[in-house]
Design an enzyme around this catalytic site. Structure first.
Site, PDB file in Angstrom:
ATOM      1  N   GLU A  54       0.826  -1.219   0.000  1.00 33.22           N
ATOM      2  CA  GLU A  54       0.000   0.000   0.000  1.00 33.22           C
ATOM      3  C   GLU A  54       0.856   1.264   0.000  1.00 33.22           C
ATOM      4  O   GLU A  54       0.533   2.232  -0.673  1.00 33.22           O
ATOM      5  CB  GLU A  54      -0.948   0.014   1.207  1.00 33.22           C
ATOM      6  N   ASP A  70      -6.512   8.147  -0.046  1.00 30.43           N
ATOM      7  CA  ASP A  70      -5.967   7.154   0.883  1.00 30.43           C
ATOM      8  C   ASP A  70      -4.747   7.755   1.560  1.00 30.43           C
ATOM      9  O   ASP A  70      -3.902   8.367   0.896  1.00 30.43           O
ATOM     10  CB  ASP A  70      -5.536   5.887   0.131  1.00 30.43           C
TER      11      ASP A  70
END
Ligand SMILES: *[C@@H]1O[C@H](CO)[C@@H](O)[C@H](O)[C@H]1NC(C)=O
Ligand SMILES: [Ca+2]
Length: 145
Positions: A54, A70
């Site tokens: 991520e 995000d």
């Protein structure tokens, strides 16, 4: 002269508020110490693999998805979990500012990650986990620390 005396203090305060790139083993240590390892059945290796894919362990990571963003080492989304002041209909279920997900202190990020996996989809909420970690041999993530 006062400015020069306080400058090192100011710089160290600014540094502590900024993000950082964690090493795999340091992140593993914190994942264990906070009880995230094993939380809801997900191993330390699951979390390390997720964070690797991520954010590459970088708390400064931000990705813009258009309607939402995000944030941080776990790439937590502003639509559901945190408030960035510019995401319409944000639920802010972690009751936190998204900017708190970008500093070098990841204890609050971990509390929010626990909240995310308490939802029915669990760790599958993270696309990178489904794509790169699910069903894989993750032993390399925890080895050698
Ligand atoms: C996972 O990988 C490690 C190192 O590559 C290996 O030693 C281990 O046997 C593997 N485990 C499984 C279940 O395949
Ligand atoms: Ca934080």
């Amino acid at each position: 002269m006062k400015v020069m005396v306080f400058l090192p203090l100011l710089i160290s305060l600014m540094a502590s508020a900024q993000g950082k790139v964690y090493s795999r083993c340091e992140l593993l240590r914190i994942i264990k110490a906070t009880g995230l390892a094993g939380y809801r059945g997900y191993s330390a290796a699951d979390w390390l693999c997720l964070a690797k894919h991520e954010s590459n362990y970088n708390t400064n990571a931000v990705n813009n998805n258009g309607p939402s963003r995000d944030y941080g080492i776990f790439q937590i989304n502003s639509k559901w979990w945190c408030n960035d002041g510019k995401t319409s209909g944000s639920k802010n279920a972690c009751h936190m500012s998204c900017s708190s997900l970008l500093n070098d202190n990841i204890y609050d990020d971990i509390e929010c990650a626990k909240r995310v996996v308490r939802d029915p989809s669990g760790i599958s909420a993270w696309v990178a986990w489904r794509k790169y970690c699910k069903g894989r041999n993750l032993s390399a993530y925890t080895g050698g620390c």
